[in-house]
Design an enzyme around this catalytic site. Structure first.
Site, short mmCIF file in Angstrom:
data_model
loop_
_atom_site.label_atom_id
_atom_site.label_comp_id
_atom_site.label_asym_id
_atom_site.label_seq_id
_atom_site.Cartn_x
_atom_site.Cartn_y
_atom_site.Cartn_z
N ASP A 152 10.48 2.01 51.08
CA ASP A 152 11.61 2.29 50.51
C ASP A 152 12.52 3.59 51.05
O ASP A 152 13.68 3.54 50.78
CB ASP A 152 11.67 2.41 48.86
CG ASP A 152 11.22 1.33 48.10
OD1 ASP A 152 11.32 0.24 48.63
OD2 ASP A 152 10.87 1.22 47.19
N ARG A 187 28.36 -21.40 54.99
CA ARG A 187 27.55 -20.87 53.88
C ARG A 187 27.66 -19.54 53.88
O ARG A 187 28.00 -18.82 54.65
CB ARG A 187 26.06 -21.31 54.32
CG ARG A 187 25.69 -22.72 53.94
CD ARG A 187 24.46 -22.93 54.08
NE ARG A 187 23.96 -24.30 53.78
CZ ARG A 187 23.00 -25.16 54.34
NH1 ARG A 187 22.32 -24.54 55.16
NH2 ARG A 187 22.86 -26.27 53.99
N GLN A 280 8.48 -8.14 52.89
CA GLN A 280 8.99 -6.98 53.45
C GLN A 280 7.76 -6.00 53.87
O GLN A 280 7.80 -4.94 54.64
CB GLN A 280 9.85 -6.30 52.72
CG GLN A 280 11.19 -7.08 52.57
CD GLN A 280 12.05 -6.79 51.29
OE1 GLN A 280 12.93 -5.73 51.29
NE2 GLN A 280 11.87 -7.30 50.42
#
Ligand code: ADP
Length: 357
Positions: A152, A187, A280
């Protein structure tokens, strides 16, 4: 030589193995005995069988691997003094007083507390007859060097945490993949990325992935965000990035579902949500993370080698292109101050605190 123990704790991240390897090899190079503590604080609390000596070969072929091969855990016991007493006893039993902790802000907060409490823990263990006076004398000082492993990039004091760069690669790969398959249809894609309190991954991947809008916790959008969001939208392809901790100005979560509803209601566009989740954290460590981990691991060992009884616990940080040692306590305090500012919805303060080293 000195005995050094290295462990990984809390959430895993790519590059942790590279950091463990660097600590083992640098320690051995300097003549130390290096130990792994398996399963983080849990292993330390549970017993000496989790503390095993490393060899040069035991860290071969792991530099690239994601996750942590020596295990990580969340350990409720370590939050209580009773748990820390057990951990201290096991370290004393092994004669280990040099620790390299690789983890996120929680793990480093725990390490900071452990260091502060160490003299008291020894006194209690002595009184309980669990360690001898001789052992207490030998293990009088606890030395700690911390490395921040977190995808993070949410720790104050360092420009980059170990794992962030690899996670950015993972997210960008996912965005690129989605764009290439999706372009033929009209989209909107909503991608949710990690970051409970920190929007770093979201902001950087939004910039690099040509996103049209990004939601992050530390900078809630204006009240009329649905208008703003839809103003430019309605093109062939729209990409919206949301950090998992995104909130509005009242502190209410802005979820992927909520954003999807806005886009569907107003633009009637086919809208898909992708939650990247643990992808991730997975995969191989990037070159940057491997190098960062090597440098930080080596610097952590150097810091322990040079420590004196007056030396505070430190965290190894990246400052520009330099590996530097900063007082662990100050970095932990500042990181906690950011969390508090976020909780109080003082977003500007949070950003300011995080930004300053
Ligand atoms: P991270 O290190 O990734 O932020 P956590 O916040 O879960 O992950 O912390 C990992 C572990 O560190 C916890 O399970 C606990 O054992 C220890 N820890 C975290 N905060 C404290 C604290 N305030 N006091 C003592 N130990 C803590």
């Amino acid at each position: 030589g000195k005995g050094i123990a290295v462990f990984t704790s809390g959430g895993d991240s790519q590059g942790m193995n590279a950091a463990v390897r660097a600590v083992v090899r640098m320690g051995m190079y300097l003549g130390c005995k290096v130990f792994f503590i398996k399963e983080g604080y849990q292993g330390m609390v549970d017993g000496c069988e989790n503390i095993v000596e490393a060899t040069w070969a035991s860290v071969s072929s792991i530099i690239h691997k994601g996750g942590t091969l020596i295990g990580s855990a969340r350990c409720a016991e370590f939050r209580e003094q009773a748990g820390r007493l057990k951990a201290a006893r096991n370290l004393v039993e092994k004669g280990i007083t040099n620790l390299v902790v690789i983890g996120g802000d929680g793990s480093l907060t725990g390490a900071n507390l452990f260091k502060q409490e160490w003299p008291e823990l020894l006194q209690i263990l002595l009184k309980q007859g669990k360690i001898s006076q001789e052992q207490a004398d030998k293990c009088k000082y606890l030395y700690i060097a911390g490395l921040v492993g977190s995808i993070d990039n949410d720790f104050c004091g360092t420009d980059m945490t170990i794992g962030t760069d690899s996670a950015l690669h993972r997210i960008i790969e996912a965005i690129d993949a989605i764009v290439s398959t999706a372009y033929s249809h009209q989209r909107t894609f909503i991608m949710e990325v990690m970051g409970r309190h920190c929007g770093y991954l979201a902001v950087v991947t939004a910039l690099c992935g040509e996103a049209d809008y990004v939601f992050i916790p530390e900078s809630p959008p204006p009240e009329d965000w649905p208008d703003k969001l839809c103003h430019n939208a309605g093109q062939r392809l729209n990409i919206i990035i949301i950090a998992e901790g995104a909130i509005d100005r009242n502190g209410q979560p802005i979820t992927s579902e909520k954003v999807k509803q806005v886009v569907v209601d107003r633009l009637k566009q086919d809208t898909r949500i992708t939650v990247l989740g643990h992808v991730q954290r997975g995969g191989n460590a990037s070159a940057f993370d491997r190098l960062l981990a090597c440098r930080m691991g080596a610097e952590a060992v150097m810091a322990l080698m040079e420590a004196t009884p007056e030396t505070e616990a430190c965290v190894i940080s990246l400052d520009g292109n330099q590996a530097v040692r900063l007082p662990l306590m100050e970095c932990v305090k500042r990181t906690q101050a950011v969390a508090k500012a976020m909780a109080d919805r003082e977003f500007e303060l949070a950003v300011k605190l995080r930004g300053s080293r």
